[in-house]
Design an enzyme around this catalytic site. Structure first.
Site, mmCIF file in Angstrom:
data_model
loop_
_atom_site.group_PDB
_atom_site.id
_atom_site.type_symbol
_atom_site.label_atom_id
_atom_site.label_comp_id
_atom_site.label_asym_id
_atom_site.label_seq_id
_atom_site.Cartn_x
_atom_site.Cartn_y
_atom_site.Cartn_z
ATOM 1 N N LYS A 83 12.252 4.543 -7.165
ATOM 2 C CA LYS A 83 11.241 4.635 -6.110
ATOM 3 C C LYS A 83 11.677 3.839 -4.886
ATOM 4 C CE LYS A 83 6.191 3.969 -5.631
ATOM 5 N NZ LYS A 83 4.978 3.523 -6.358
ATOM 6 N N SER A 180 1.003 6.658 -6.328
ATOM 7 C CA SER A 180 1.879 6.691 -5.170
ATOM 8 C C SER A 180 3.313 7.120 -5.501
ATOM 9 C CB SER A 180 1.919 5.317 -4.513
ATOM 10 O OG SER A 180 2.501 4.343 -5.378
ATOM 11 N N SER A 204 -0.393 4.227 -10.121
ATOM 12 C CA SER A 204 0.672 4.951 -9.417
ATOM 13 C C SER A 204 1.804 5.466 -10.290
ATOM 14 C CB SER A 204 1.258 4.059 -8.307
ATOM 15 O OG SER A 204 0.341 3.941 -7.250
#
Length: 475
Positions: A83, A180, A204
């Site tokens: 990420k 997210s 997330s």
């Protein structure tokens, strides 16, 4: 036309194929890179940076090591995505934002990235995300929004044969991957990485796992070192994996925790005590979610698990718990100087959520921390002493349409609050939690969430592996 690639097989299968010579690390990495680069796919949206040359070099190095008899771990030579929240030496950590695009490159890998490298993971690139990780929907106006396989012809769990499915997607029917960690989940669901490193502050990891038909694990926050990443909430941030199975997540979690890379033993399903939350987390549940959860629970009970409805009364206070969110207060403190210099470069929806805490006082913050401590103590007495795990729908809805989420600020806020509601409960309780797919194959993806006591991560994996075996019989 949109292409969707099937996910890679589980890590254990990939490791066995590498051992037998059925494949090579270079072949796996080339497959991932080809899928990322395919113009008919969504690789250009899912990845903000692709490290093709470095990934090929690392894959070749692992193939040489393997030929010489050296295997660093069961993850060695396997493609992994990271990420965009994490530092990778020599790269700019943008956190999905344009406000950090001019920041200096990281001088070193984040500890979790370094641990993955030491275990032999081949990092193929950095994945897209909600700007600064502050939403459960995954929309990003700067770099695009990754999509769920659902709505593109599959619920995200097609057989792992490496095939491409190309389908017509009606305009407005695209479904979000969730956030997210939107790019993290999409990278695994579309076979562009075998597993993803992600973060979870209010869901997330688990939200996008649920929306893409995958498995996602949120550890006890302090289990994994949190240095070397752009923070959202220093209290609630947790780092963990998204993969195609509980075993994949268990293996990566132990690597991230600095432990021996192995998969814990599964518990016996017979006699397993599961507490099923009956309120708050079941409000406004859509019919496909309710149906899939009900079928899953019936199969677990038939297999010998002991299911008990449980009402955790403190949850009823959460909707009105103060005027501010803990994550917003901590985010506002970190972002204050960046907003002063780059306010116009923020996603307006993310900026508005951060600025809601501008007027919070020290007393507000202290009160929230005290309330959280009370919740954690109440959960110890009501939940963790009586059950091996707590069960809840990961998200009360199936993946919403991108067009619906982006229709207006009010609709965005409504859907975002609904999506974050269930998983954020367990961040507030400092619990560990995992989302497992429980929908019939081909249907809209639905996640069943199991949660365990703080620092009960290994025990929860034992439960998850047992539950997953039962769910496999209905999927």
């Amino acid at each position: 036309m949109t292409s969707h690639f099937a996910p890679f097989p589980p890590l254990a299968r990939l490791a066995a194929d590498l051992v037998s010579g059925a494949t090579t690390s270079r072949a796996l990495v080339e497959t991932a890179l080809e899928r990322i680069a395919d113009p008919a796919g969504q690789g250009s949206t899912v990845f903000l940076q692709v490290d093709a040359a470095a990934a090929r070099a690392a894959a070749d190095a692992h193939d040489r090591l393997r030929a010489a008899g050296t295997v660093l771990s069961p993850l060695a030579g396997i493609p992994v995505s990271v990420k965009d929240l994490f530092d990778i030496a020599g790269q700019v950590t943008r956190a999905g934002s344009r406000a950090l695009a001019g920041a200096p490159p990281a001088s070193a890998d984040a500890p979790v990235v370094a641990r993955l490298r030491r275990a032999g993971a081949v990092i193929v690139g950095r994945t897209n995300m909600t700007e600064f990780a502050f939403s459960g929907l995954g929309l990003n106006p700067h770099y695009g929004t990754p999509l769920s396989p659902y709505g593109r012809g599959t619920a995200g769990d097609a057989p792992s044969r490496g095939l491409t499915e190309t389908v017509d997607v009606p305009s407005g029917d695209e479904r979000i991957a969730g956030g997210s960690s939107s790019g993290a989940a999409a990278s695994v669901a579309d076979g562009m990485a075998a597993v993803a490193l992600a973060t979870d502050t209010g869901g997330s990891i688990r939200i996008p796992a649920a929306f893409t038909g995958l498995t996602g694990f949120k550890p006890t926050a302090s289990r994994i070192p949190r240095e070397g990443a752009v923070p959202l909430s220093k209290t609630l941030d947790s780092f963990g994996p998204i993969g195609v199975s509980a075993a994949c997540c268990a293996l990566v979690d132990r690597i991230l925790a600095g432990l021996e890379p192995r998969v814990p033993a599964a518990r016996q399903i017979e006699g397993l005590r599961l507490g099923v939350l009956t309120h708050y987390v079941t409000d406004d549940v859509e019919a496909p979610v309710a149906s899939a959860l009900d079928a899953a629970l019936k199969h677990l009970e038939a297999a010998g698990a002991i299911l008990s409805d449980v009402r955790f009364a403190p949850l009823e206070r959460l909707p009105g718990a103060g005027r501010y969110a803990l994550s917003a207060i901590e985010a506002c403190a970190w972002h204050r100087p960046l907003i002063a210099a780059h306010r116009d470069e923020y996603d307006p929806r993310v900026l508005s959520r951060i600025l809601k805490a501008e007027t919070a006082s020290a007393s507000d913050y202290i009160d929230l921390l005290a309330e959280r401590a009370e919740l954690i103590e109440a959960a110890h007495e009501t939940l963790w002493q009586h059950f091996d795990a707590i069960v809840a729908p990961t998200v009360p809805i199936v993946p919403p349409r991108l067009a619906d989420c982006d229709r207006s600020d009010s609709e965005y806020a409504r859907i975002n609050a609904l999506v974050l509601r269930n998983p954020s409960v367990f961040n507030m309780l400092d619990a560990c939690a995992i989302s497992l797919p429980c929908h019939p194959r081909g249907d809209a993806p639905v996640g069943l969430m199991l949660a365990g006591a703080p620092h009960g991560d290994e025990a929860l994996f034992g439960v998850a592996l047992a539950v997953e075996r039962v769910l496999a019989s209905i999927r």
